[in-house]
Design a protein around this motif. Structure first.
Motif, mmCIF file in Angstrom:
data_model
loop_
_atom_site.group_PDB
_atom_site.id
_atom_site.type_symbol
_atom_site.label_atom_id
_atom_site.label_comp_id
_atom_site.label_asym_id
_atom_site.label_seq_id
_atom_site.Cartn_x
_atom_site.Cartn_y
_atom_site.Cartn_z
ATOM 1 N N MET A 190 0.807 -1.226 0.000
ATOM 2 C CA MET A 190 0.000 0.000 0.000
ATOM 3 C C MET A 190 0.837 1.271 0.000
ATOM 4 S SD MET A 190 -2.959 -1.050 2.740
ATOM 5 C CE MET A 190 -1.768 -1.251 4.077
ATOM 6 N N GLY A 191 2.167 1.136 0.010
ATOM 7 C CA GLY A 191 3.011 2.322 -0.027
ATOM 8 C C GLY A 191 4.301 2.145 0.746
ATOM 9 N N ALA A 192 5.252 3.015 0.464
ATOM 10 C CA ALA A 192 6.541 3.035 1.160
ATOM 11 C C ALA A 192 6.545 4.178 2.155
ATOM 12 C CB ALA A 192 7.681 3.195 0.163
ATOM 13 N N LEU A 193 7.010 3.904 3.368
ATOM 14 C CA LEU A 193 6.904 4.840 4.490
ATOM 15 C C LEU A 193 8.286 5.278 4.960
ATOM 16 C CD1 LEU A 193 4.684 5.989 6.489
ATOM 17 C CD2 LEU A 193 5.226 4.025 7.946
ATOM 18 N N ASP A 194 8.431 6.580 5.245
ATOM 19 C CA ASP A 194 9.706 7.075 5.783
ATOM 20 C C ASP A 194 9.485 8.458 6.385
ATOM 21 O OD1 ASP A 194 12.327 7.016 6.495
ATOM 22 O OD2 ASP A 194 13.149 7.250 4.492
ATOM 23 N N GLY A 195 10.478 8.921 7.134
ATOM 24 C CA GLY A 195 10.421 10.241 7.742
ATOM 25 C C GLY A 195 11.709 11.005 7.509
ATOM 26 N N PRO A 293 1.762 -6.664 11.322
ATOM 27 C CA PRO A 293 1.161 -7.442 10.236
ATOM 28 C C PRO A 293 0.893 -6.617 8.988
ATOM 29 C CG PRO A 293 0.094 -7.952 12.334
ATOM 30 C CD PRO A 293 0.999 -6.778 12.571
ATOM 31 N N TYR A 294 0.774 -5.288 9.147
ATOM 32 C CA TYR A 294 0.496 -4.383 8.031
ATOM 33 C C TYR A 294 1.675 -3.453 7.738
ATOM 34 C CZ TYR A 294 -0.649 -1.974 12.361
ATOM 35 O OH TYR A 294 -0.600 -1.484 13.643
ATOM 36 N N LEU A 295 2.849 -3.703 8.347
ATOM 37 C CA LEU A 295 4.037 -2.868 8.139
ATOM 38 C C LEU A 295 5.274 -3.758 8.160
ATOM 39 C CD1 LEU A 295 5.544 -0.211 7.834
ATOM 40 C CD2 LEU A 295 5.267 0.184 10.291
ATOM 41 N N MET A 296 5.903 -3.907 7.005
ATOM 42 C CA MET A 296 7.067 -4.766 6.879
ATOM 43 C C MET A 296 8.359 -3.955 7.020
ATOM 44 S SD MET A 296 6.043 -7.948 6.324
ATOM 45 C CE MET A 296 4.921 -7.542 7.691
ATOM 46 N N ARG A 297 9.283 -4.512 7.757
ATOM 47 C CA ARG A 297 10.623 -3.947 7.895
ATOM 48 C C ARG A 297 11.626 -5.047 7.584
ATOM 49 N NH1 ARG A 297 12.273 -2.876 14.071
ATOM 50 N NH2 ARG A 297 14.305 -3.475 13.290
ATOM 51 N N PRO A 298 12.907 -4.708 7.291
ATOM 52 C CA PRO A 298 13.873 -5.759 6.914
ATOM 53 C C PRO A 298 14.261 -6.633 8.094
ATOM 54 C CG PRO A 298 14.939 -3.614 7.060
ATOM 55 C CD PRO A 298 13.475 -3.357 7.203
ATOM 56 N N TYR A 299 14.804 -7.811 7.774
ATOM 57 C CA TYR A 299 15.436 -8.645 8.787
ATOM 58 C C TYR A 299 16.724 -7.958 9.241
ATOM 59 C CZ TYR A 299 12.351 -12.586 7.612
ATOM 60 O OH TYR A 299 11.264 -13.399 7.412
ATOM 61 N N ILE A 300 16.998 -8.057 10.521
ATOM 62 C CA ILE A 300 18.187 -7.421 11.088
ATOM 63 C C ILE A 300 19.247 -8.482 11.356
ATOM 64 C CG2 ILE A 300 19.066 -5.947 12.933
ATOM 65 C CD1 ILE A 300 16.991 -4.624 11.137
ATOM 66 N N ARG A 314 14.228 -7.176 -1.897
ATOM 67 C CA ARG A 314 12.950 -6.841 -2.519
ATOM 68 C C ARG A 314 12.234 -5.733 -1.748
ATOM 69 N NH1 ARG A 314 11.219 -11.204 -5.909
ATOM 70 N NH2 ARG A 314 9.308 -9.996 -6.275
ATOM 71 N N LEU A 315 12.313 -5.779 -0.439
ATOM 72 C CA LEU A 315 11.708 -4.707 0.358
ATOM 73 C C LEU A 315 12.436 -3.387 0.119
ATOM 74 C CD1 LEU A 315 10.324 -4.758 3.897
ATOM 75 C CD2 LEU A 315 12.135 -3.131 3.423
ATOM 76 N N ARG A 317 14.066 -2.463 -2.487
ATOM 77 C CA ARG A 317 13.742 -1.993 -3.833
ATOM 78 C C ARG A 317 12.403 -1.267 -3.853
ATOM 79 N NH1 ARG A 317 11.469 -4.251 -8.682
ATOM 80 N NH2 ARG A 317 12.533 -3.415 -10.534
ATOM 81 N N ALA A 318 11.417 -1.817 -3.161
ATOM 82 C CA ALA A 318 10.109 -1.169 -3.101
ATOM 83 C C ALA A 318 10.155 0.107 -2.262
ATOM 84 C CB ALA A 318 9.072 -2.133 -2.534
ATOM 85 N N LYS A 319 10.950 0.075 -1.198
ATOM 86 C CA LYS A 319 11.000 1.234 -0.311
ATOM 87 C C LYS A 319 11.753 2.404 -0.935
ATOM 88 C CE LYS A 319 12.869 2.938 3.994
ATOM 89 N NZ LYS A 319 13.593 3.983 3.251
ATOM 90 N N ARG A 320 12.544 2.139 -1.937
ATOM 91 C CA ARG A 320 13.343 3.210 -2.528
ATOM 92 C C ARG A 320 12.473 4.323 -3.106
ATOM 93 N NH1 ARG A 320 18.401 2.766 -6.806
ATOM 94 N NH2 ARG A 320 18.722 5.020 -6.991
ATOM 95 N N VAL A 321 11.222 4.021 -3.425
ATOM 96 C CA VAL A 321 10.376 5.055 -4.025
ATOM 97 C C VAL A 321 10.164 6.234 -3.072
ATOM 98 C CG1 VAL A 321 9.186 3.469 -5.572
ATOM 99 C CG2 VAL A 321 8.233 3.906 -3.313
ATOM 100 N N VAL A 322 10.116 5.969 -1.766
ATOM 101 C CA VAL A 322 9.914 7.078 -0.842
ATOM 102 C C VAL A 322 11.180 7.919 -0.750
ATOM 103 C CG1 VAL A 322 10.528 5.806 1.280
ATOM 104 C CG2 VAL A 322 8.973 7.752 1.406
ATOM 105 N N GLU A 323 12.352 7.280 -0.810
ATOM 106 C CA GLU A 323 13.606 8.038 -0.837
ATOM 107 C C GLU A 323 13.672 8.906 -2.099
ATOM 108 O OE1 GLU A 323 15.968 8.383 1.319
ATOM 109 O OE2 GLU A 323 15.325 6.915 2.806
#
Length: 422
Positions: A190-195, A293-300, A314-315, A317-323
């Motif tokens: 549903m979208g990429a999230l960042d601050g 369950p509705y917000l995925m973050r990478p494995y640490i 893959r995450l 790559r998708a998250k790069r759109v917000v950057e």
């Protein structure tokens, strides 16, 4: 015995009665003059010498708006460079907010034209120049420039936010998710999230509330971005010392997701992978955010297995759109590379206006150019860091594991992913 003195000042007569027990002396005259001077300093108003400064009276002859701006309309490329938008888009913007910028003229001075206020405000956003510099260039008073910036931002916020940052619906979420799978190979997204930090001048008597980890003063912009770099949700105004996760948890987005009040589509199976069961729609974020369950973050960790490394790729790559969206925003509106010298409330309005204009102006043909400019400048908006640990639920870990399995299955893998994972 007493004496009555009359003092004429600022068209008012001040009558002062002083009682003397001895003959009038020179020392008492000096004391009286000093008393009048104190009264003048405390109660008198400094008379305005002129309503418009002589330099600014030559606005039509030498001001930027009547000469440079007029000439730029004849050169589309330079107009784009100066205002970061075309003359046609600027005219369209003026048609949307012009009524909000109209003011009545007075006997002492004429009100600024809406298109001049818009030109000043857009140049402030586009260049990051100081308000004083713009005042001299446009032959305007410093207060007039500040008012123009605030009026334009308020007008955009009032007129355009609901149109270019509309409330998300179930159909909108589905459209965003389909586009993420089509363009970035991440399903049910549903979208990429960042601050990001928005640097500001330290407000008076604000203590350390606005101080971030880099010891500068800022407010936080939280944004959810779709697959085409469009802002779908933003929140601005949290103190700079707050973490991404903290801002998200208290936001309308975070609260709505937790309470299930945001019209999120029902869980569905991943593409051609019904055997994995139904999977909820999710947002993607970095390690600063909690795993939900509705917000995925990478494995640490360092020693991750292949499945987890591919999931992280893959995450990412998708998250790069917000950057990239933040990169486009700051490349167009270079005020975000500077420290903004406005009251925090006015900065909030400016950011809302800039994000609305981002969506208003967004065009695939410009995105690559703006991103290249951002890379050439080598400057980025400062990220917000995590300030706390996250304990994920078993359900959230299970959702992430399902995505990891899908990305390494024949149905969900992409041909190049093994080359991208060390």
């Amino acid at each position: 015995m007493f004496e009555v003195f009359f003092f004429l000042y600022s068209n008012n007569i001040l009558i002062l009665i002083i009682t003397f027990s001895a003959p009038f002396s020179r020392r008492k005259v000096v004391a009286f003059v000093l008393l009048l001077d104190i009264l003048r300093r405390r109660g008198g108003r400094r008379r305005r010498l002129h309503w418009v400064h002589p330099l600014n009276q030559r606005r039509r002859q030498q001001g930027y708006f009547y000469h440079l701006v007029a000439e730029l309309r004849l050169d589309s490329q330079r107009h784009q460079q100066y205002f970061r938008m075309s003359a046609e888009k600027m005219d369209e913007l003026l048609s949307l907010i012009g009524n909000e910028l109209t003011r009545q003229s007075t006997d002492n001075r004429s009100a600024l034209e809406p298109k001049q206020r818009l030109a000043v405000a857009l140049r402030y956003l586009a260049s990051g120049d100081s308000l004083i510099s713009l005042a001299f260039s446009y032959r305007l008073g410093h207060t007039a420039v500040i008012n123009s910036v605030q009026m334009v931002c308020a007008a955009i916020e009032k007129t355009m936010v609901n149109r270019y940052l509309p409330r998300l619906t179930t159909d909108t979420w589905r459209e965003v998710a389909e586009r993420f799978w089509e363009k970035w190979n991440f399903p049910n997204c549903m979208g990429a999230l960042d601050g990001k930090h928005i640097m500001i001048q330290a407000p008076p008597r604000s203590g350390s509330h606005f101080m971030n980890h880099e010891k500068t003063f800022s407010i936080v912009l939280l944004a959810l971005v779709d697959a085409d770099y469009r802002f779908r949700y933003i929140q601005v105004g949290d103190f700079g010392r707050t973490s991404d996760g903290g801002v998200y948890a208290e936001s309308d987005l975070g609260v709505g997701m937790a309470n299930g009040t945001l019209q999120i589509p029902q869980s569905i199976s991943l593409p051609d992978a019904a055997h994995l069961g139904n999977v909820p729609h999710v947002m993607v974020g970095d390690a600063a955010f909690p795993l939900k369950p509705y917000l995925m973050r990478p494995y640490i960790g360092q020693n991750l297995n292949r499945k987890r490394r591919i999931f992280n790729y893959r995450l990412s790559r998708a998250k790069r759109v917000v950057e990239d969206a933040f990169g486009i925003l700051a490349s167009r509106w270079r005020i975000f590379y500077r420290r903004i010298n406005l009251h925090p409330n006015n900065v909030n309005s400016l950011v809302m206006a800039a994000c609305s204009l981002h969506n208003f102006l967004l065009a695939p043909s410009e995105n690559v150019t703006l991103l290249m400019e951002a890379e050439e400048l080598g400057r980025k908006m400062a990220p917000v860091r995590n300030m706390g640990a996250n304990r994920a639920s078993r359900e959230a870990c299970g959702v992430r594991a399902t995505f990891a399995t899908f990305f390494t299955s024949p149905e969900g893998s992409v041909s190049w992913q093994d080359r991208m994972v060390p």
